[in-house]
Design a protein around this motif. Structure first.
Motif, PDB file in Angstrom:
ATOM      1  N   VAL A 298       3.266   1.896   6.072  1.00 58.54           N
ATOM      2  CA  VAL A 298       4.022   1.036   5.152  1.00 58.54           C
ATOM      3  C   VAL A 298       3.807  -0.448   5.423  1.00 58.54           C
ATOM      4  CG1 VAL A 298       5.814   2.756   4.709  1.00 58.54           C
ATOM      5  CG2 VAL A 298       6.089   1.164   6.610  1.00 58.54           C
ATOM      6  N   THR A 299       2.880  -0.805   6.292  1.00 58.76           N
ATOM      7  CA  THR A 299       2.671  -2.216   6.661  1.00 58.76           C
ATOM      8  C   THR A 299       2.423  -3.089   5.443  1.00 58.76           C
ATOM      9  OG1 THR A 299       1.782  -1.581   8.813  1.00 58.76           O
ATOM     10  CG2 THR A 299       1.254  -3.788   8.028  1.00 58.76           C
ATOM     11  N   ASP A 300       1.515  -2.664   4.564  1.00 59.37           N
ATOM     12  CA  ASP A 300       1.185  -3.469   3.375  1.00 59.37           C
ATOM     13  C   ASP A 300       2.380  -3.594   2.434  1.00 59.37           C
ATOM     14  OD1 ASP A 300      -1.356  -3.844   4.330  1.00 59.37           O
ATOM     15  OD2 ASP A 300      -2.256  -2.247   3.107  1.00 59.37           O
ATOM     16  N   ALA A 301       3.109  -2.512   2.239  1.00 57.08           N
ATOM     17  CA  ALA A 301       4.268  -2.539   1.345  1.00 57.08           C
ATOM     18  C   ALA A 301       5.366  -3.453   1.889  1.00 57.08           C
ATOM     19  CB  ALA A 301       4.809  -1.127   1.146  1.00 57.08           C
ATOM     20  N   LEU A 302       5.532  -3.499   3.200  1.00 57.85           N
ATOM     21  CA  LEU A 302       6.513  -4.407   3.805  1.00 57.85           C
ATOM     22  C   LEU A 302       6.088  -5.855   3.617  1.00 57.85           C
ATOM     23  CD1 LEU A 302       7.254  -2.521   7.167  1.00 57.85           C
ATOM     24  CD2 LEU A 302       8.752  -2.677   5.168  1.00 57.85           C
ATOM     25  N   LYS A 303       4.798  -6.137   3.783  1.00 57.81           N
ATOM     26  CA  LYS A 303       4.292  -7.502   3.605  1.00 57.81           C
ATOM     27  C   LYS A 303       4.486  -7.981   2.172  1.00 57.81           C
ATOM     28  CE  LYS A 303       0.758  -7.445   7.242  1.00 57.81           C
ATOM     29  NZ  LYS A 303      -0.712  -7.412   7.512  1.00 57.81           N
ATOM     30  N   ARG A 304       4.295  -7.071   1.216  1.00 54.35           N
ATOM     31  CA  ARG A 304       4.456  -7.419  -0.196  1.00 54.35           C
ATOM     32  C   ARG A 304       5.918  -7.401  -0.620  1.00 54.35           C
ATOM     33  NH1 ARG A 304      -0.131  -3.838  -0.639  1.00 54.35           N
ATOM     34  NH2 ARG A 304       1.291  -2.163  -1.262  1.00 54.35           N
ATOM     35  N   LYS A 305       6.805  -7.006   0.297  1.00 52.15           N
ATOM     36  CA  LYS A 305       8.244  -6.934   0.060  1.00 52.15           C
ATOM     37  C   LYS A 305       8.608  -5.931  -1.027  1.00 52.15           C
ATOM     38  CE  LYS A 305       9.093 -11.595   1.760  1.00 52.15           C
ATOM     39  NZ  LYS A 305       9.676 -12.920   1.523  1.00 52.15           N
ATOM     40  N   GLU A 306       7.749  -4.917  -1.180  1.00 53.67           N
ATOM     41  CA  GLU A 306       8.073  -3.817  -2.079  1.00 53.67           C
ATOM     42  C   GLU A 306       9.070  -2.876  -1.416  1.00 53.67           C
ATOM     43  OE1 GLU A 306       3.620  -3.589  -4.117  1.00 53.67           O
ATOM     44  OE2 GLU A 306       4.235  -2.128  -2.596  1.00 53.67           O
ATOM     45  N   LEU A 307       9.016  -2.840  -0.076  1.00 54.82           N
ATOM     46  CA  LEU A 307       9.941  -2.053   0.733  1.00 54.82           C
ATOM     47  C   LEU A 307      10.505  -2.948   1.824  1.00 54.82           C
ATOM     48  CD1 LEU A 307       7.752   1.158   1.250  1.00 54.82           C
ATOM     49  CD2 LEU A 307       9.682   0.939  -0.322  1.00 54.82           C
ATOM     50  N   ILE A 308      11.657  -2.552   2.358  1.00 55.43           N
ATOM     51  CA  ILE A 308      12.217  -3.270   3.496  1.00 55.43           C
ATOM     52  C   ILE A 308      12.502  -2.266   4.613  1.00 55.43           C
ATOM     53  CG2 ILE A 308      13.251  -5.075   2.068  1.00 55.43           C
ATOM     54  CD1 ILE A 308      15.978  -3.623   2.637  1.00 55.43           C
ATOM     55  N   GLU A 309      12.562  -2.781   5.820  1.00 49.72           N
ATOM     56  CA  GLU A 309      12.914  -1.946   6.963  1.00 49.72           C
ATOM     57  C   GLU A 309      14.402  -2.060   7.235  1.00 49.72           C
ATOM     58  OE1 GLU A 309      12.070  -1.600  11.784  1.00 49.72           O
ATOM     59  OE2 GLU A 309      10.931  -3.055  10.574  1.00 49.72           O
TER      60      GLU A 309
END
Length: 289
Positions: free
Chosen positions: A245-256
């Motif tokens: 999920v690294t790319d999705a977190l960077k794009r702020k599509e997902l959050i941790e």
């Protein structure tokens, strides 16, 4: 009469296909030739290697013992052929069948395999991606040469080697109610709608162990990308490897969602069958991985 390599190849094909006709088709020979070769082999070994159940041929105890040795013989013959075909003795060659669980197979191994083949252009590798339980089963049946898994393996026939560390994280859509909460508890997580991998997945096994019990998911999905998409749409939250999920977190599509009380580290493992002949290519791949 001595046992031939062809007889051993036919035996292995029948053991894998559990059907004489299918094995013959796989080997591009007639069914009668396949049947005769197997009958001759069993006669030479003074007993049946299969239980006959209609058209199915199921390995009996003698057959299972013979299969382990037979697969190793074919591996050694192929290794010898590859060694002779290579331009020099220094050139690594051969064919390696890898089975890997989802996170490893889809996100880590493509680059590792690509780099390995770049260094050893005379090698060929096939990769089968499945869940941890399926990979263990394939290794026990000698359908693959090596497994790389994210769950635990307790089969006595298998050697388990720790490989890499991994971190699992809880993910949600940016609009999820928990995204605004400063301190998230285990009770908060238990009350959420969960989207998880199927039972038998190493990721799910590790997550449920960490959270202290079985989760009844709102959705069960068999692929990480499908889970990520469902979480993006706000259907629920999930637990996945940070690697995925690294790319999705960077794009702020997902959050941790950070839960201080939850420890979600785990090991990735390399597994091989104890009775598997370790070819030069297998050993080289393990060293390079």
């Amino acid at each position: 009469m001595k046992i031939t390599i062809k007889q051993i190849e036919i035996f292995i094909a029948v053991a894998k296909q559990e059907n004489m006709s299918h094995a013959a088709t796989k080997l591009f020979i007639s069914q009668s030739a396949c049947s005769m070769a197997l009958a001759t082999l069993e006669n030479q070994l003074n007993g049946a290697l299969f239980d006959r159940l209609g058209k199915r041929l199921i390995l009996n105890e003698r057959g299972r013992v013979f299969l382990n040795k037979a697969v190793n013989i074919i591996d050694q013959v192929e290794e010898l052929q590859n060694l002779m075909i290579a331009k020099t003795a220094r050139e690594l060659s051969g064919y390696l069948k890898i089975g890997a669980s989802s996170t490893i197979g889809n996100y880590l191994l493509p680059k590792i395999i690509g780099d390995f083949i770049d260094r050893h252009p005379n090698t060929k590798i096939s990769l089968n991606v499945a869940n941890t339980e399926q990979i263990i089963s394939q290794l026990l049946q000698f359908e693959i040469d090596i497994g790389m898994i994210e769950g635990h393996c307790f089969a006595e026939e298998i050697v388990v080697m720790p490989w890499k560390k991994d971190q699992l994280i809880i993910i949600a859509a940016p609009t999820h109610p928990l995204s605004k909460k400063k301190k998230i508890s285990l009770d908060d997580l238990h009350s959420c709608k969960w989207i998880l991998r199927e039972a038998g997945s190493g990721t799910r096994e590790r997550f449920e162990k960490s959270i202290g019990g079985t989760i009844n998911p709102f959705l069960e999905l068999g692929h990480t990308e499908a889970i990520k998409q469902a979480v993006r749409l706000g259907l629920g939250i999930s637990c996945l490897s940070r690697e995925t999920v690294t790319d999705a977190l960077k794009r702020k599509e997902l959050i941790e969602l950070k839960v201080p009380s939850l420890k979600l580290t785990r090991d990735f493992y390399i597994i091989v069958h104890k009775e598997k002949y370790q070819t030069e290519i297998l050993q080289a791949f393990v060293r390079s991985a």
